[in-house]
Design a protein around this motif. Structure first.
Motif, PDB file in Angstrom:
ATOM      1  N   ASN A 162       4.691   5.515   5.398  1.00 11.37           N
ATOM      2  CA  ASN A 162       5.729   6.035   4.503  1.00 11.37           C
ATOM      3  C   ASN A 162       5.917   7.517   4.746  1.00 11.37           C
TER       4      ASN A 162
ATOM      5  N   LEU B 205       1.766  10.121  -5.730  1.00  9.90           N
ATOM      6  CA  LEU B 205       1.516   8.805  -6.324  1.00  9.90           C
ATOM      7  C   LEU B 205       1.214   8.952  -7.812  1.00  9.90           C
TER       8      LEU B 205
ATOM      9  N   ALA C  76       6.094   6.545  -6.499  1.00 11.32           N
ATOM     10  CA  ALA C  76       5.888   7.773  -5.732  1.00 11.32           C
ATOM     11  C   ALA C  76       7.037   8.723  -6.039  1.00 11.32           C
TER      12      ALA C  76
ATOM     13  N   ARG D 106       5.530  14.395   2.571  1.00  9.81           N
ATOM     14  CA  ARG D 106       4.330  13.650   2.183  1.00  9.81           C
ATOM     15  C   ARG D 106       4.270  12.374   3.001  1.00  9.81           C
TER      16      ARG D 106
ATOM     17  N   PHE E  66      -1.221  -3.609   3.087  1.00  8.57           N
ATOM     18  CA  PHE E  66      -0.980  -4.681   2.119  1.00  8.57           C
ATOM     19  C   PHE E  66      -1.691  -5.934   2.615  1.00  8.57           C
TER      20      PHE E  66
HETATM   21  C1  OGA Z   1       3.819   1.232  -1.741  1.00 12.46           C
HETATM   22  C2  OGA Z   1       3.350   2.328  -2.601  1.00 12.46           C
HETATM   23  C3  OGA Z   1       2.692   4.631  -2.832  1.00 12.46           C
HETATM   24  C4  OGA Z   1       2.690   5.886  -2.054  1.00 12.46           C
HETATM   25  O1  OGA Z   1       4.164   1.507  -0.564  1.00 12.46           O
HETATM   26  O2  OGA Z   1       3.861   0.084  -2.242  1.00 12.46           O
HETATM   27  O3  OGA Z   1       3.129   2.114  -3.760  1.00 12.46           O
HETATM   28  O4  OGA Z   1       2.062   6.828  -2.535  1.00 12.46           O
HETATM   29  N1  OGA Z   1       3.182   3.544  -2.052  1.00 12.46           N
HETATM   30  O5  OGA Z   1       3.293   5.942  -0.990  1.00 12.46           O
END
Ligand code: OGA
Ligand code: NI
Length: 344
Positions: free
Chosen positions: A202, A236, A277, A285, A291
């Motif tokens: 992410n 988060l 988030a 970030r 998962f």
């Molecule tokens: C997710 C999630 C939190 C984050 O990807 O499901 O909750 O801090 N990510 O990126």
């Protein structure tokens, strides 16, 4: 031109205001001034001695955290620091690649097993999220590794090492969590069919107006259990008793949370908790969630030993494929997807 960019990363650095398609309605904004940012957030559990002298104490702590918080951090988790550092470095390098290079992985089709995209589901959502993500299926690795990017050059090797290590941690946690429910240590692992593992890289760019949008709006995770690696930038937040609590980064730890399938197997003893988030004006970030999930054909249902006349089964049996389809069909809505699988 900003409006034609496929990915947020390539537009975020140019804008002084959040474009209108990222702006949440007033009733659905992060209210950042009301978030609790200090004091204890979620339990920190030391896994040192899980298979030795501290076994029963750790099982107890895990059980309490799963029941009361749905979220915890772990230290002394056994994953070598070099593997973790390489994963983080790689994620950062990936999102710094030239746009044309990153776009080789782009797809807006959620059924693809490897894809770079933006927001959550660009095909269905009304308001976009301040996030780009690279989503990868990663178990069994040999089924997917040939789809993964090859740039940066160490991508496949670094990610494979990371996934394998995290899977080891998850398997240890699943045994411990089974025991904490009073089940045989191999119960949960045996209930997942052939097992599945996905991950995301992410990327949340700095945001000029973080009060107006989300990196990810409040949601529960549809899978069994999530192991999150985050960099040193906060973002988060976890919902506890109606208050959003910031989970501030602690070096050398992972954040673990219970997903919807664990809530089902535990027959509601363990809770899949809302989290989100948020973004900030100054710093990018990066987070890397793993998962862990049942395989699509696995039948998920409350453990028989947790059902009694006093505590009847809350959920019907279903395959993980059915759950996952319904989850994607409805988008990342705040209402828990689990309600659709409750017994009537
Ligand atoms: C997710 C999630 C939190 C984050 O990807 O499901 O909750 O801090 N990510 O990126
Ligand atoms: Ni999540």
């Amino acid at each position: 031109m900003a409006a034609t960019k496929l990915l947020l990363t390539d537009l975020a650095s140019d804008v002084k205001f959040v474009p209108s398609n990222y702006i949440r309605p007033v009733s659905d904004r992060p209210n950042l001034s009301e978030v609790r940012t200090s004091g204890t957030s979620i339990p920190l559990i030391d896994l040192q001695g899980l298979h030795g002298p501290n076994h029963s104490e750790i099982i107890k702590q895990l059980g309490q955290a799963c029941q009361h918080d749905g979220f915890f951090q772990v230290k002394n988790h056994g994953i070598p620091v070099e593997i973790v550092n390489k994963m983080m470095r790689l994620a950062r390098e990936f999102f710094r690649l030239p746009e044309s290079e990153r776009l080789k992985s782009y797809s807006d089709d959620p059924s693809k097993t490897t894809r770079l995209s933006t927001s959550f589901n660009v095909k269905t959502e009304k308001v976009a999220n301040w996030r780009d993500f690279l989503r990868l299926y990663c178990y069994p690795i040999e089924d997917y590794v040939n789809e993964w990017p090859t740039n940066p050059p160490s991508f496949r090797e670094d990610v494979a090492n990371y996934c394998t290590s995290v899977r080891g941690l998850v398997l240890r946690l699943l045994e411990a969590i089974s025991e904490s429910l009073g089940l045989k240590a191999d119960y949960i692992g045996s209930a997942l069919g052939k097992h599945g593992q996905h991950m995301a890289l992410n990327y949340y760019p700095p945001c000029p107006q973080p009060d107006l949008t989300y990196g990810l709006p409040g949601h529960t995770d549809p899978n069994l259990i999530t192991v999150l690696l985050q960099d040193d930038v906060p973002g988060l937040q976890v919902l506890r008793n109606g208050t959003w609590i910031a989970v501030n980064p602690v070096p050398n730890t992972f954040i673990v949370n219970i997903g919807d399938q664990m809530q089902v197997i535990s027959n509601d003893r363990y809770k899949s908790v809302l989290h989100r988030a948020v973004v900030n004006c100054n710093k990018e970030r990066i987070s890397v969630p793993t998962f862990y999930c049942p395989s699509p054909d696995a039948v998920v249902e409350p453990a028989k030993d947790l059902i009694s006349d006093d505590e009847p089964a809350v959920y019907r049996s279903f395959t993980y494929a059915e759950f996952y389809r319904k989850f994607w069909d409805r988008g990342l809505a705040t209402e828990c997807c689990l309600d659709m699988f409750k017994k009537t």
